[in-house]
Design an enzyme around this catalytic site. Structure first.
Site, PDB file in Angstrom:
ATOM      1  N   ASP A  26      83.030  55.288   0.917  1.00  0.00           N
ATOM      2  CA  ASP A  26      81.583  55.207   0.931  1.00  0.00           C
ATOM      3  C   ASP A  26      81.038  56.467   0.256  1.00  0.00           C
ATOM      4  OD1 ASP A  26      79.056  54.088   1.684  1.00  0.00           O
ATOM      5  OD2 ASP A  26      78.950  55.571   3.280  1.00  0.00           O
ATOM      6  N   ASP A  28      77.107  57.714   0.347  1.00  0.00           N
ATOM      7  CA  ASP A  28      76.105  58.412   1.158  1.00  0.00           C
ATOM      8  C   ASP A  28      76.681  58.806   2.508  1.00  0.00           C
ATOM      9  OD1 ASP A  28      73.847  58.244  -0.621  1.00  0.00           O
ATOM     10  OD2 ASP A  28      73.753  56.100  -0.183  1.00  0.00           O
ATOM     11  N   ASP A 226      81.303  56.800   6.992  1.00  0.00           N
ATOM     12  CA  ASP A 226      80.619  57.548   8.047  1.00  0.00           C
ATOM     13  C   ASP A 226      79.869  56.641   9.009  1.00  0.00           C
ATOM     14  OD1 ASP A 226      78.656  56.936   5.979  1.00  0.00           O
ATOM     15  OD2 ASP A 226      77.291  58.241   7.084  1.00  0.00           O
TER      16      ASP A 226
END
Length: 343
Positions: A26, A28, A226
């Protein structure tokens, strides 16, 4: 899908960049936040690549094109080819193309990434709900300055029965100044105005996993993210392993309360975790131990004893919490224990 519930983070004798052939990363909250590289990201990814691991950047953010994302990563010291970037815009464009005629018109509520992905699939992006022959509406993150009028155009078309698609439904997105509203919040605006439900392509749903596999050819992938409800759940749905890094939206309290589909295989502070093995979490008396810590569930409270690396303490707490929760969500009070590790 029925899968065995994970009751503890896993250990690994080998460094993760050697145990897996491809990292599905990922962006961001993992590689960057607010346009700036997260600490240790660039050097960790360079070392993982040098050690033979393939890197692919898999993002639910549909705003930018793969070329723009690759250019930005290069500016952050992470050399990247556009083909190494997979976006939810690409996944939703493929989904639409499989359900409408070639050359169909699609109303776009979002940014350039969506438009480019639609053209790649032979579709025609348009801006007005009154276009003759409109076949679909697609909604993706358009940045903080997306005009309210775009939501109105989408609503006009959807209320007339035009099929609605969304790149993703992440409610939030991390930035330099904190956590802001994501595409899911914008989707909710249109949902309220129409009463309709979109077909969604992004993580954690199958279209995004399929797009990633098609574009990377990964055989032993490791999802790195995250977010529990997109990255980790997406890995669960795809039956692949995952690494949660604590550089984005998920904190220790949320991790301890995770339901089975939101429990990562591994937990680490940041992307340096790719370059190391992962410590074992083992039963220790009435609780679970990792490093110098032991976590015990007693009288409705999670207790943490010992000292050492704070992430080891969190791993031990996860084992105690997830074991107590089983197939549900942990109900133990973990406030004091989490305060000890600062996570």
């Amino acid at each position: 899908m029925t899968r065995k519930s994970r009751t503890s983070p896993a250990g690994s004798e080998h460094s993760l960049h050697q145990a897996y052939d491809t990292a599905l990363l990922d962006l961001d909250g993992v590689v960057y936040a607010g346009g700036e590289a997260i600490g240790y990201a660039a050097e960790s990814l360079a070392a993982a690549r040098a050690g033979g691991m393939h890197l692919a950047y898999v993002t639910n953010n549909a705003l930018r094109t793969p070329e723009a994302v690759a250019e930005h990563l290069g500016e952050l010291g992470i050399p990247t080819e556009a083909g190494e970037v997979i976006t939810s815009a690409q996944a939703v464009a493929r989904l639409i193309s499989e359900q409408v005629e070639p050359g169909a018109k699609v109303l776009v509520v979002g940014g350039e990434g969506l438009r480019v992905a639609l053209r790649e699939r032979g579709l025609v992006p348009v801006d007005c709900a009154d276009e003759e022959g409109l076949a679909a509406v697609v909604q993706g993150y358009g940045g903080p300055d997306l005009p309210w009028s775009r939501f109105a155009e989408a609503s006009y078309a959807i209320n007339r029965g035009v099929p609605w698609y969304a790149s993703n439904t992440d409610l939030t997105i991390p930035g330099a100044r904190g956590i802001g509203p994501g595409n899911g919040a914008a989707v909710q605006v249109v949902r309220i105005a129409t009463g309709a439900e979109p077909q969604v392509a992004g993580k954690p749903l199958p279209p995004m996993h399929r797009e990633t596999v098609l574009r990377t050819g990964a055989r032993r992938p490791l999802v790195v993210g995250d977010r529990l409800d997109t990255d980790i759940e997406g890995a669960f749905n795809g039956e692949v392993d995952s690494l949660l890094v604590l550089t984005g939206v998920t904190d220790g309290a949320q991790l301890l309360q995770a339901e089975p589909r939101h429990r990562p295989t591994y937990v680490d502070r940041d992307l340096r975790g790719l370059l190391t093995g992962q410590p074992e979490v083992a039963a220790a008396g009435e609780g679970f131990g990792c490093g110098g810590w032991t976590a015990v569930a007693a009288a409705g409270v999670l207790e943490l004893r010992g000292e050492g690396d704070p992430v080891d303490g969190l791993r031990a707490l996860c084992a105690a919490a997830w074991t107590q929760a089983g197939d549900g969500s942990c109900t133990l009070d973990a406030g004091k224990a989490l305060a000890r590790v600062g996570l």
